[in-house]
Design a protein around this motif. Structure first.
Motif, mmCIF file in Angstrom:
data_model
loop_
_atom_site.group_PDB
_atom_site.id
_atom_site.type_symbol
_atom_site.label_atom_id
_atom_site.label_comp_id
_atom_site.label_asym_id
_atom_site.label_seq_id
_atom_site.Cartn_x
_atom_site.Cartn_y
_atom_site.Cartn_z
ATOM 1 N N GLY A 107 0.821 -1.201 0.000
ATOM 2 C CA GLY A 107 0.000 0.000 0.000
ATOM 3 C C GLY A 107 0.857 1.253 0.000
ATOM 4 O O GLY A 107 1.824 1.347 0.763
ATOM 5 N N GLU A 156 -5.677 4.214 -6.319
ATOM 6 C CA GLU A 156 -6.979 4.238 -5.630
ATOM 7 C C GLU A 156 -8.038 3.438 -6.383
ATOM 8 O O GLU A 156 -9.019 3.990 -6.874
ATOM 9 N N SER A 198 -11.766 3.912 -5.106
ATOM 10 C CA SER A 198 -12.235 5.256 -4.733
ATOM 11 C C SER A 198 -13.713 5.479 -5.029
ATOM 12 O O SER A 198 -14.367 6.282 -4.380
ATOM 13 N N GLN A 231 -15.682 -2.303 -1.846
ATOM 14 C CA GLN A 231 -14.282 -2.040 -1.468
ATOM 15 C C GLN A 231 -13.674 -3.304 -0.873
ATOM 16 O O GLN A 231 -12.590 -3.739 -1.275
ATOM 17 N N LEU A 271 -10.776 -5.574 -2.693
ATOM 18 C CA LEU A 271 -9.463 -5.706 -2.034
ATOM 19 C C LEU A 271 -9.173 -7.169 -1.702
ATOM 20 O O LEU A 271 -8.050 -7.649 -1.877
ATOM 21 N N LEU A 285 -3.958 3.961 -1.443
ATOM 22 C CA LEU A 285 -5.233 3.927 -0.727
ATOM 23 C C LEU A 285 -5.300 5.131 0.194
ATOM 24 O O LEU A 285 -4.291 5.530 0.780
ATOM 25 N N ALA A 310 -6.015 -0.053 4.268
ATOM 26 C CA ALA A 310 -4.628 -0.287 3.872
ATOM 27 C C ALA A 310 -3.947 -1.202 4.877
ATOM 28 O O ALA A 310 -3.256 -2.153 4.512
#
Lengths: 351, 245
Positions: free
Chosen positions: B32, B154, B157, B164, B168, B186, B192
């Protein structure tokens, strides 16, 4: 699974078939129009006679029919197809690389440059040892390439972003239009008439020589254009995204730009200014087959050819005995067509 | 170390917006990049992806990493083209697409869409999608390239909380299974900390600290870089949870 129970791949295959059918339909429409164009003309020629003269070849026994078909109508019909296809193709590439639905060879000054070259040659005709019928198209061709060179130079120095190219193109348009006015101002009434006639954009100037040159240019450019089909499609997802997919965006723009210049020069140097085809054909093509350029490019070429051949037929039908230049037909019919495209067709969205 | 990249300094006019950096990572890692606005996160990512000036020397197990195996996703995106989601994902294989789409390319695109839960969107036009949906499609476009190095600015975003987490999680899964390296910027420090194996903290164009989240995300560092006084809790799984005040 989609709502109709097809896998994405199967739904895509169906979409591809539908697009193929649309391209085929445009090709069939073009063939029908080509026949219509060959049978219409001030001297008339019924379908049966056309058929006979067609099979008899240029050396057929009916000399009058052979001359009308093979020396007058055939070159004009083929030229209309080539010019329409070249302008349609050039228009789509331009709108794609400039991300601008208003871009066309006409709006970025290529046609104005060609007109200036031709006007110059007509005004100072006889200065070169070449005969006028060679010198005028050559001057138009050279001036189109010069105008491209100017825009290309700016793109080289400043980067080939759409805004830079559009602004440079508009500057070129006004510059060559002004020069054209100057030449017209200096010309005597007789010469002025010749210049104005050239600027009209007419297929009457077509000959087998112009067919060969325009045909050769289209044949050379087409494979190069089609090779970039995926790249041009990728460019439609935006510069940043296309670049992130490993595409050299600026190089693609410059390459496409040179092809546009060659196609436009080949088309307009023999026939004169023909507007709107390069503007409308891409819109119709995108509305019909979407933005996958494997289909949009052939479709834009076919649409351009269909429009110009249809304009040629119309030009011969409107006033019997006379032939109205196609440049005037496309300009007059172009405005309602453009409005129709704007109002009825969904401009974006997949097909 | 498997991935090694030496990023040169990046200057805009007389200002240095990114100091030279040496980056290293192991396969399967998610890294990250964090820092306040203007810290140089996007510049670092662009530079690493070769989108900022010439491509920096990047090696993978000692050999140069070919550009084809790097997938970069910029922060800004706006796709108004009349392309379907499936076509857009297929474009990720731009270099290998022939005139006909090969079954292998199609199968991979379908598989990636399925894994990201986007199969239903496949026939939809890109211009009919929401910003978050577009972002996920563009991520799918990167994943079909089967990259060894993913550089994502990002990537979540525009996504809601549920997506999200899903994205991830998916990215971590991809890094582990494909033995790839994912470098992503991030803003959400808690996310993160939870998903990245290591963090790179940037401030004013320089690398301030790097390492595991628990070591990098101290109250002092956060206070210094973001000018906030955070409360740092410990989450259920032992990762730090940052509560800004």
């Amino acid at each position: 699974m989609t709502s109709v129970g097809l896998t994405p791949g199967a739904a895509y295959a169906r979409r591809i078939r539908r697009r193929g059918a649309a391209v085929l339909a445009a090709a069939l429409a073009l063939v029908a129009l080509l026949i219509a164009d060959l049978v219409t003309g001030p001297s008339g020629m019924p379908l049966a006679e056309l058929n006979r003269a067609l099979w008899a070849g240029p050396g057929g026994e009916d000399r009058a029919a052979a001359a009308i078909l093979w020396q007058i109508r055939m070159p004009q019909t083929i030229m209309a197809t080539l010019v329409g296809a070249s302008l349609g193709l050039a228009g789509l590439m331009m709108q794609t690389i400039l991300a601008n639905p208003l871009a066309s060879p006409f709006t970025l000054g290529f046609s104005a440059a060609a007109g200036f070259g031709a006007a110059l040659s007509i005004l100072f005709g006889g200065l070169s040892p070449l005969p006028q019928w060679v010198e005028t198209p050559l001057a138009a061709f050279a001036m189109t390439l010069l105008s491209t060179g100017l825009i290309y130079l700016v793109a080289r120095l400043k980067g080939a972003q759409p805004e830079v190219l559009v602004l440079a193109g508009i500057a070129v348009l006004f510059f060559f239009q002004a020069l054209q006015s100057l030449v017209q101002f200096m010309a005597s009434p007789e010469v002025l008439q010749q210049i104005v006639f050239w600027l009209f954009g007419s297929l009457l100037k077509a000959s087998w020589t112009s067919v060969q040159v325009a045909g050769a240019i289209l044949a050379l450019c087409l494979p190069l254009v089609l090779r970039d089909a995926w790249n041009l499609t990728a460019l439609r997802t935006g510069d940043a995204n296309a670049a992130a997919l490993g595409l050299d965006v600026n190089r693609l723009r410059r390459r496409a730009f040179l092809l546009v210049a060659a196609l436009t020069a080949g088309a307009v140097s023999f026939t004169g200014t023909i507007g709107f085809v390069g503007l409308i054909a891409p819109h119709v093509a995108r509305a019909a087959v979407g933005e996958d350029h494997r289909f949009a490019l052939p479709m834009a070429a076919l649409t351009g050819a269909v429009i110009l051949v249809a304009a040629s037929v119309l030009g011969k039908l409107i006033s019997p005995g006379a032939v109205i230049p196609v440049g005037i037909i496309t300009a007059v019919a172009g405005i309602p067509m453009l409005l129709a495209v704007l109002l009825t067709l969904k401009p974006a969205g997949p097909r | 170390m498997t991935l090694h990249a030496s990023l040169p300094a990046v200057r805009k006019g007389r200002r240095t917006i990114l100091h030279p950096l040496e980056l290293t990572a192991e396969p399967g890692q998610m890294l990250g990049v964090i820092g306040p606005n203007g810290a140089g996160k996007s510049t670092l990512l662009r530079s690493l992806a070769g989108a900022e000036g010439p491509r920096p020397p990047t090696t993978w197990q000692g050999a140069p990493l070919p550009a084809r195996r790097i997938a970069y996703m910029p922060q800004a995106f706006q796709i108004s083209a009349g392309l379907t989601v499936l076509e857009c994902v297929l474009l990720g294989r731009r270099e290998t697409l022939g005139w006909h789409v090969l079954p292998a390319d199609m199968a991979e695109a379908e598989a990636v869409l399925h894994r990201l839960g986007l199969s239903d969107l496949a026939p939809r036009g890109m211009d009919t999608l929401s910003g978050g949906q577009q972002q996920m499609v563009l991520l799918a476009q990167r994943l079909v390239r089967a990259p060894l190095l993913m550089v994502l600015d990002e990537p979540t975003s525009a996504l809601d909380l549920h997506h999200q987490l899903a994205i991830l999680r998916h990215l971590v899964g991809y890094a582990r299974s494909a033995r790839a390296v994912i470098v992503l910027a991030l803003h959400d420090l808690t996310l993160a900390a939870r998903f990245c194996d290591r963090l790179w903290l940037l401030h004013q164009g320089a690398l301030v600290d790097s390492g595991p989240a628990a070591r990098v995300l101290t109250a002092r560092a956060i206070g210094q870089c973001w000018q906030v006084a955070p409360e740092i809790l410990t989450g259920r799984d032992g990762h730090p949870v940052i509560v800004p005040h």
